[in-house]
Design a protein around this motif. Sequence first.
Motif, PDB file in Angstrom:
ATOM      1  N   ALA A  45      14.529  -7.857 -11.015  1.00  0.00           N
ATOM      2  CA  ALA A  45      14.455  -8.382  -9.652  1.00  0.00           C
ATOM      3  C   ALA A  45      13.190  -7.887  -8.951  1.00  0.00           C
ATOM      4  CB  ALA A  45      15.696  -7.963  -8.869  1.00  0.00           C
ATOM      5  N   LEU A  46      12.875  -6.648  -9.190  1.00  0.00           N
ATOM      6  CA  LEU A  46      11.689  -6.043  -8.578  1.00  0.00           C
ATOM      7  C   LEU A  46      10.432  -6.806  -8.964  1.00  0.00           C
ATOM      8  CD1 LEU A  46      10.796  -3.558  -6.930  1.00  0.00           C
ATOM      9  CD2 LEU A  46      10.673  -2.289  -9.056  1.00  0.00           C
ATOM     10  N   GLN A  47      10.402  -7.235 -10.205  1.00  0.00           N
ATOM     11  CA  GLN A  47       9.223  -7.924 -10.737  1.00  0.00           C
ATOM     12  C   GLN A  47       8.834  -9.130  -9.873  1.00  0.00           C
ATOM     13  OE1 GLN A  47      10.409  -9.408 -14.562  1.00  0.00           O
ATOM     14  NE2 GLN A  47       9.632 -11.430 -14.101  1.00  0.00           N
ATOM     15  N   GLN A  48       9.829  -9.911  -9.466  1.00  0.00           N
ATOM     16  CA  GLN A  48       9.542 -11.103  -8.663  1.00  0.00           C
ATOM     17  C   GLN A  48       8.877 -10.718  -7.349  1.00  0.00           C
ATOM     18  OE1 GLN A  48      10.081 -14.061  -9.858  1.00  0.00           O
ATOM     19  NE2 GLN A  48      11.284 -13.499 -11.636  1.00  0.00           N
ATOM     20  N   GLU A  49       9.393  -9.673  -6.757  1.00  0.00           N
ATOM     21  CA  GLU A  49       8.867  -9.281  -5.446  1.00  0.00           C
ATOM     22  C   GLU A  49       7.490  -8.653  -5.572  1.00  0.00           C
ATOM     23  OE1 GLU A  49      10.974  -8.123  -2.174  1.00  0.00           O
ATOM     24  OE2 GLU A  49      12.913  -8.027  -3.163  1.00  0.00           O
ATOM     25  N   LEU A  50       7.283  -7.920  -6.643  1.00  0.00           N
ATOM     26  CA  LEU A  50       5.977  -7.296  -6.829  1.00  0.00           C
ATOM     27  C   LEU A  50       4.899  -8.365  -6.991  1.00  0.00           C
ATOM     28  CD1 LEU A  50       6.804  -4.341  -9.239  1.00  0.00           C
ATOM     29  CD2 LEU A  50       6.479  -4.284  -6.764  1.00  0.00           C
ATOM     30  N   ILE A  51       5.218  -9.403  -7.754  1.00  0.00           N
ATOM     31  CA  ILE A  51       4.254 -10.481  -7.951  1.00  0.00           C
ATOM     32  C   ILE A  51       3.997 -11.194  -6.622  1.00  0.00           C
ATOM     33  CG2 ILE A  51       3.914 -12.718  -9.068  1.00  0.00           C
ATOM     34  CD1 ILE A  51       5.344 -11.541 -11.531  1.00  0.00           C
ATOM     35  N   ALA A  52       5.054 -11.336  -5.820  1.00  0.00           N
ATOM     36  CA  ALA A  52       4.881 -11.966  -4.512  1.00  0.00           C
ATOM     37  C   ALA A  52       3.944 -11.142  -3.635  1.00  0.00           C
ATOM     38  CB  ALA A  52       6.236 -12.138  -3.833  1.00  0.00           C
ATOM     39  N   VAL A  53       4.099  -9.819  -3.694  1.00  0.00           N
ATOM     40  CA  VAL A  53       3.239  -8.949  -2.884  1.00  0.00           C
ATOM     41  C   VAL A  53       1.792  -9.044  -3.363  1.00  0.00           C
ATOM     42  CG1 VAL A  53       2.688  -6.535  -2.407  1.00  0.00           C
ATOM     43  CG2 VAL A  53       5.036  -7.337  -2.179  1.00  0.00           C
ATOM     44  N   ILE A  54       1.616  -8.990  -4.677  1.00  0.00           N
ATOM     45  CA  ILE A  54       0.259  -9.065  -5.225  1.00  0.00           C
ATOM     46  C   ILE A  54      -0.397 -10.386  -4.840  1.00  0.00           C
ATOM     47  CG2 ILE A  54      -1.023  -9.274  -7.408  1.00  0.00           C
ATOM     48  CD1 ILE A  54       1.003  -7.221  -8.565  1.00  0.00           C
ATOM     49  N   SER A  55       0.407 -11.453  -4.808  1.00  0.00           N
ATOM     50  CA  SER A  55      -0.133 -12.771  -4.474  1.00  0.00           C
ATOM     51  C   SER A  55      -0.651 -12.843  -3.046  1.00  0.00           C
ATOM     52  CB  SER A  55       0.946 -13.847  -4.673  1.00  0.00           C
ATOM     53  OG  SER A  55       1.384 -13.860  -6.018  1.00  0.00           O
ATOM     54  N   LYS A  56      -0.211 -11.918  -2.215  1.00  0.00           N
ATOM     55  CA  LYS A  56      -0.734 -11.890  -0.847  1.00  0.00           C
ATOM     56  C   LYS A  56      -2.167 -11.374  -0.814  1.00  0.00           C
ATOM     57  CE  LYS A  56       2.152  -9.962   2.119  1.00  0.00           C
ATOM     58  NZ  LYS A  56       3.208  -9.016   2.565  1.00  0.00           N
ATOM     59  N   TYR A  57      -2.540 -10.606  -1.826  1.00  0.00           N
ATOM     60  CA  TYR A  57      -3.870  -9.992  -1.825  1.00  0.00           C
ATOM     61  C   TYR A  57      -4.868 -10.755  -2.678  1.00  0.00           C
ATOM     62  CZ  TYR A  57      -1.883  -6.074   0.612  1.00  0.00           C
ATOM     63  OH  TYR A  57      -1.276  -5.303   1.559  1.00  0.00           O
ATOM     64  N   VAL A  58      -4.376 -11.356  -3.753  1.00  0.00           N
ATOM     65  CA  VAL A  58      -5.258 -12.146  -4.606  1.00  0.00           C
ATOM     66  C   VAL A  58      -4.554 -13.449  -4.952  1.00  0.00           C
ATOM     67  CG1 VAL A  58      -6.682 -10.364  -5.664  1.00  0.00           C
ATOM     68  CG2 VAL A  58      -4.395 -10.782  -6.557  1.00  0.00           C
ATOM     69  N   ALA A  59      -5.325 -14.508  -4.977  1.00  0.00           N
ATOM     70  CA  ALA A  59      -4.765 -15.790  -5.384  1.00  0.00           C
ATOM     71  C   ALA A  59      -4.441 -15.702  -6.872  1.00  0.00           C
ATOM     72  CB  ALA A  59      -5.774 -16.898  -5.122  1.00  0.00           C
ATOM     73  N   VAL A  60      -3.186 -15.904  -7.200  1.00  0.00           N
ATOM     74  CA  VAL A  60      -2.759 -15.773  -8.584  1.00  0.00           C
ATOM     75  C   VAL A  60      -2.163 -17.096  -9.040  1.00  0.00           C
ATOM     76  CG1 VAL A  60      -1.161 -14.616 -10.145  1.00  0.00           C
ATOM     77  CG2 VAL A  60      -2.324 -13.299  -8.372  1.00  0.00           C
ATOM     78  N   ASN A  61      -2.626 -17.561 -10.181  1.00  0.00           N
ATOM     79  CA  ASN A  61      -2.048 -18.750 -10.795  1.00  0.00           C
ATOM     80  C   ASN A  61      -0.840 -18.305 -11.636  1.00  0.00           C
ATOM     81  OD1 ASN A  61      -1.399 -20.917 -12.413  1.00  0.00           O
ATOM     82  ND2 ASN A  61      -3.532 -21.475 -12.813  1.00  0.00           N
ATOM     83  N   PRO A  62       0.331 -18.868 -11.369  1.00  0.00           N
ATOM     84  CA  PRO A  62       1.523 -18.432 -12.138  1.00  0.00           C
ATOM     85  C   PRO A  62       1.324 -18.513 -13.646  1.00  0.00           C
ATOM     86  CG  PRO A  62       2.166 -19.848 -10.297  1.00  0.00           C
ATOM     87  CD  PRO A  62       0.661 -19.855 -10.328  1.00  0.00           C
TER      88      PRO A  62
END
Lengths: 88, 88
Positions: free
Chosen positions: B42-59
């Motif tokens: 579950a943590l993984q989803q949120e961590l990726i969401a946080v990182i996406s706020k700082y860098v544009a990430v392509n899934p």
Amino acid sequence: MSLLSLIFGNKPKTATIAKERLQLIIAHERNGLSSQPDFLPALQQELIAVISKYVAVNPDDIKVMLEKQGNYEVLEVNIVLPEPNPTR
Amino acid sequence: MSLLSLIFGNKPKTATIAKERLQLIIAHERNGLSSQPDFLPALQQELIAVISKYVAVNPDDIKVMLEKQGNYEVLEVNIVLPEPNPTR
């Protein structure tokens, strides 16, 4: 200092008490071409906030290190997790 | 597989193109005493969401591995960062 030892090498002897720990390492490999500012320091605050939603974390039990190794910016967060509440 | 190689060993030859990368490793050391469920997925989803706020990430550029190594539950996230937009 190797990253291997960061995760597996520095655990204290756990004969007295077996604490649970959470270790988080983020390595940002820069290519030296972009002028993007380092976002790890800001990211760190939010990551800890997210983790705190899943486990109760005492701020005193969080150790953060930020360092550069060549092209890498490495953020390391070590958290000693509190004992789970047995009454729950 | 060593965690050292996770961070420093598997980078492809960068002669053709020097992509920036972000590698995130979370190791949860369990003491075997608590019955706390594993929260890393579950943590993984949120961590990726946080990182996406700082860098544009392509899934498509996010690779996630979750594995157990002894007392450790280890979540590894590898992200290839997009080129910064030069017009910005």
